[in-house]
Design an enzyme around this catalytic site. Structure first.
Site, mmCIF file in Angstrom:
data_model
loop_
_atom_site.group_PDB
_atom_site.id
_atom_site.type_symbol
_atom_site.label_atom_id
_atom_site.label_comp_id
_atom_site.label_asym_id
_atom_site.label_seq_id
_atom_site.Cartn_x
_atom_site.Cartn_y
_atom_site.Cartn_z
ATOM 1 N N MET A 80 -3.887 -6.976 -7.176
ATOM 2 C CA MET A 80 -3.346 -8.052 -7.996
ATOM 3 C C MET A 80 -4.440 -8.926 -8.602
ATOM 4 S SD MET A 80 -0.220 -7.370 -7.863
ATOM 5 C CE MET A 80 0.658 -8.791 -8.456
ATOM 6 N N ARG A 81 -5.425 -8.276 -9.190
ATOM 7 C CA ARG A 81 -6.483 -9.031 -9.871
ATOM 8 C C ARG A 81 -6.844 -8.331 -11.171
ATOM 9 N NH1 ARG A 81 -9.487 -12.709 -7.587
ATOM 10 N NH2 ARG A 81 -11.315 -12.173 -8.801
ATOM 11 N N HIS A 84 1.427 1.547 -12.997
ATOM 12 C CA HIS A 84 2.223 0.381 -13.403
ATOM 13 C C HIS A 84 3.702 0.774 -13.435
ATOM 14 C CE1 HIS A 84 3.016 -3.462 -15.291
ATOM 15 N NE2 HIS A 84 3.854 -2.815 -16.086
ATOM 16 N N ASP A 90 -8.611 -1.064 -19.002
ATOM 17 C CA ASP A 90 -9.586 -1.644 -19.934
ATOM 18 C C ASP A 90 -9.586 -3.157 -19.711
ATOM 19 O OD1 ASP A 90 -7.367 -2.641 -21.186
ATOM 20 O OD2 ASP A 90 -7.563 -1.439 -23.009
ATOM 21 N N GLU A 91 -10.106 -3.889 -20.690
ATOM 22 C CA GLU A 91 -10.272 -5.325 -20.426
ATOM 23 C C GLU A 91 -8.994 -6.132 -20.593
ATOM 24 O OE1 GLU A 91 -13.770 -6.315 -22.717
ATOM 25 O OE2 GLU A 91 -14.731 -4.539 -21.852
ATOM 26 N N GLY A 92 -7.941 -5.516 -21.062
ATOM 27 C CA GLY A 92 -6.680 -6.233 -21.236
ATOM 28 C C GLY A 92 -5.771 -6.095 -20.021
ATOM 29 N N GLY A 109 0.774 -1.247 0.000
ATOM 30 C CA GLY A 109 0.000 0.000 0.000
ATOM 31 C C GLY A 109 0.799 1.285 0.000
ATOM 32 N N SER A 110 2.012 1.269 -0.564
ATOM 33 C CA SER A 110 2.768 2.532 -0.553
ATOM 34 C C SER A 110 2.142 3.553 -1.502
ATOM 35 C CB SER A 110 4.246 2.296 -0.881
ATOM 36 O OG SER A 110 4.416 1.938 -2.229
HETATM 37 C C1 GRF Z 1 3.556 -0.861 -7.463
HETATM 38 O O1 GRF Z 1 4.847 -1.017 -7.994
HETATM 39 C C2 GRF Z 1 2.565 -0.631 -8.573
HETATM 40 O O2 GRF Z 1 3.100 0.053 -9.656
HETATM 41 C C3 GRF Z 1 2.201 -2.036 -8.986
HETATM 42 O O3 GRF Z 1 2.181 -2.769 -7.785
HETATM 43 C C4 GRF Z 1 3.034 -2.148 -6.830
HETATM 44 C C5 GRF Z 1 2.217 -1.891 -5.621
HETATM 45 O O4 GRF Z 1 2.968 -1.356 -4.557
HETATM 46 N N1 GRF Z 1 0.948 -2.052 -9.700
HETATM 47 P P1 GRF Z 1 2.234 -0.714 -3.322
HETATM 48 O O5 GRF Z 1 1.295 -1.769 -2.752
HETATM 49 O O6 GRF Z 1 1.507 0.498 -3.787
HETATM 50 O O7 GRF Z 1 3.341 -0.379 -2.355
#
Ligand code: GRF
Length: 201
Positions: A89-90, A108, A140-142, A12-13
């Site tokens: 992560m989904r 990302h 989007d959906e990808g 959660g940073s």
């Molecule tokens: C980050 O690197 C983000 O770009 C990616 O997942 C990581 C999540 O890190 N989608 P955090 O949980 O926000 O610390």
């Protein structure tokens, strides 16, 4: 004031960066809810410390579309306008994306469209690129494939390691994610094909 939900799975940073920006009056919206699919995620603790409502919707043993329907109801009940994925992560189903209605955005850790998917910083490092970075994009959906809202480059140094690169990219993420959310909440978003243009009045 736009009502924002942040979806998380881990440390959660990025959520923290959004919370900190809101505290400083720099987010342009209000974080009304944090949803995690992982019960013990550290991000939940950060949300609680900030006084933000948290909901856990555990994904284990659930079909994707059932899961996403529950997620939608939780967001709709709370009148959420904007969804920010922050290490969620989904993959969201097409039904979710079509039904939610408002913008869904993601951060990302690479310069998309290069190195989509997991471990993007390591993918970039091992590929040997000289420049990587961070991208905020519409979902989007990808997989990490929606229109790009904001990007910032991070140089890969000759004496780098994948971890050191990831740490510098993370600092960049923490800077551009709140900025993109601010522009999205305060301005208007226009799409010309794949080109997303954020206009601030
Ligand atoms: C980050 O690197 C983000 O770009 C990616 O997942 C990581 C999540 O890190 N989608 P955090 O949980 O926000 O610390």
């Amino acid at each position: 004031m736009k009502r924002i939900a942040v979806l998380v799975s881990g440390r959660g940073s990025n959520l923290q960066a959004l919370i900190d920006a809101e505290r400083k009056g720099d987010l342009g919206g209000a974080i009304a809810l944090v949803v995690s699919n992982v019960p013990g995620a550290h991000a939940l603790e950060r949300a609680r410390l900030a006084g933000v409502e948290t909901v856990v919707i555990d994904h284990r043993g659930r079909l994707r579309e059932d899961y996403d329907r529950d997620l939608l109801s939780v967001l709709q009940e709370r009148h959420i306008d904007v969804v920010c994925l922050a290490g969620f992560m989904r993959i969201l189903s097409a039904i979710f994306i079509r039904t939610f209605g408002g913008p869904i955005i993601n951060i990302h850790p690479s310069l998309l469209p290069a190195f989509a998917g997991k471990d993007a910083q390591r993918q970039a490092f091992e590929h040997g690129v000289k420049v990587s970075g961070a991208t905020v994009h519409l979902v989007d959906e990808g997989l990490d494939s929606g229109p790009i809202l904001m990007q910032e480059a991070v140089e890969v140094r000759d004496d780098d390691t994948a971890d050191a690169l990831a740490a510098r990219i993370l600092e960049t993420e923490h800077r551009i994610y709140p900025l993109a959310v601010h522009l999205l909440c305060r301005g208007s978003l226009r799409l010309e094909g794949r080109r997303a243009i954020l206009e601030v009045p």
